[in-house]
Design an enzyme around this catalytic site. Sequence first.
Site, mmCIF file in Angstrom:
data_model
loop_
_atom_site.group_PDB
_atom_site.id
_atom_site.type_symbol
_atom_site.label_atom_id
_atom_site.label_comp_id
_atom_site.label_asym_id
_atom_site.label_seq_id
_atom_site.Cartn_x
_atom_site.Cartn_y
_atom_site.Cartn_z
ATOM 1 N N HIS A 236 -16.466 -21.150 -37.427
ATOM 2 C CA HIS A 236 -15.816 -20.891 -38.717
ATOM 3 C C HIS A 236 -16.819 -20.424 -39.767
ATOM 4 O O HIS A 236 -16.768 -20.804 -40.935
ATOM 5 C CB HIS A 236 -15.086 -22.150 -39.202
ATOM 6 C CG HIS A 236 -13.776 -21.866 -39.886
ATOM 7 N ND1 HIS A 236 -12.605 -21.723 -39.193
ATOM 8 C CD2 HIS A 236 -13.458 -21.678 -41.194
ATOM 9 C CE1 HIS A 236 -11.619 -21.484 -40.046
ATOM 10 N NE2 HIS A 236 -12.112 -21.432 -41.261
ATOM 11 N N SER A 268 -19.096 -14.668 -36.796
ATOM 12 C CA SER A 268 -20.120 -15.417 -37.534
ATOM 13 C C SER A 268 -21.512 -14.798 -37.413
ATOM 14 O O SER A 268 -22.058 -14.675 -36.314
ATOM 15 C CB SER A 268 -20.171 -16.886 -37.104
ATOM 16 O OG SER A 268 -18.901 -17.515 -37.268
ATOM 17 N N ILE A 270 -22.435 -11.699 -38.059
ATOM 18 C CA ILE A 270 -22.486 -10.282 -37.664
ATOM 19 C C ILE A 270 -22.483 -9.424 -38.922
ATOM 20 O O ILE A 270 -21.540 -9.456 -39.707
ATOM 21 C CB ILE A 270 -21.292 -9.941 -36.758
ATOM 22 C CG1 ILE A 270 -21.362 -10.780 -35.481
ATOM 23 C CG2 ILE A 270 -21.276 -8.449 -36.429
ATOM 24 C CD1 ILE A 270 -20.046 -10.936 -34.770
#
Length: 341
Positions: A236, A268, A270
Site C-alpha cells: 500500500h 510502490s 515505481i
Amino acid sequence: MDIKEIRKNARDKMKGFCRVCPVCNGVACAGEVPGMGGSLTGAAFKNNVEDLAKVKLRLKTIHDAKEPDMRCRFFQEQIDFPVMVAPITGSQYNMGGALTEKEYVDSVIKGSISSGTMAMIGDAAVLSMYEDGIQSLKEANGKGISIIKPRENSHIIENIRKAEGVGAIAVGVDIDGAGLVTMALKGQPVGPKTVEELKELVNSTKLPFILKGIMTPEEAELAVEIGAKAIVVSNHGGRVLDSTESTAKALWKISKVVKGKITIFVDSGIRSGVDVFKMLALGADGVLVGRPVIIGAFGGYEEGVSKVLNDMKNQLYQAMILTGSKDLKSIDSTKISIEWK
C-alpha cells in the site's frame, strides 16, 4: 505542458500535503498519513524506493531489438504498455483537495486511456468517492478496473455489482488496506479476510478478480487456490505497516512460486520506465503507478496524467532497446543485476 510545469503546478496545489520532492522517496513526508507519506517512520515507503534502486540494468547494444513491442493484454483488454494507474482516492484528505474527487478520477481515467492504457478506481471512507469512480468508469464505457476496500463481504459485493453495471473490465479488493488509518477515522471498518470469505467474493462475480496487497509467497499461493485471476504485490505504498519488506524483494520471491499460474502486478516505489523494466525483470507481468500520476493529475489534469504515463512508456521503450529486449517476454532476470540478492 512539460513535466517541470506539471510539477510546479502540483506543488502549488498540494502545498501542505505533498512537497513534490525532486526524488519521491518518502523521507520528507515520513509519518504523514493521512497525507502522501508512509506509516510512522516511513521505512516501508523508503524501502520500496531504495531496494528498487539497487536493481541495475545490464546494458547491451549488439542485437536486433531495434523496435521493441511493449503491447500486452490483461483480462482480454489490450494496452500499449504494461503500466496501469493504481487505485487511489482521497483528494480532499490525502492530497489537499485542490481537485474534487471527480476531477481527480476523471483526470486519471481519461489520461490513462489517452496514453494507451487504463486505470483502476479506488474505494474510500467517504462513500461518495467510490461513486465518483463508478460514474467516471461509466463515462469511459467501463474501460477500467474497480478495487474495493476490505469491508464486510456484503458491502463489497454491493460495490462489485455497481462495477459490473458500468461494464468494468475487472474487480478486486485491496486487502492491504485492512489497517488504513483513514478508514478507521471515518468510521468505516475494514479488516483481514479468511480464505472462505475471499472465495465467496471470487464466486460472486463473473469478472476477473484481483487481490491487491500480496507480500508473501504463501499468500500468493492462497490467491491461486481461491481462484483469483491476478495479484498485486503491494504494501500500500508503505502507508499501512511500518518496516515492511519492499515490494521489489517480495516480488522476486513471489514470482518464483506463482509465475505463470496467476497474473502478477506490482506497485510502490515505481517512478520511471526504467523502474517498470526492473519490476518486469523481477517477475511482474505489469505494474501499477500511484504517486507520479497524482502529481500529473494535480499539475495538469488529464494532460498531466497522460504526460507522466507517456514519459514512462518512452523510458521503458529506451530501456528495452538498450538491454536487447525485443518484447515484454524478453525482459527477465538475465537483463538485471541485483545488489540485495
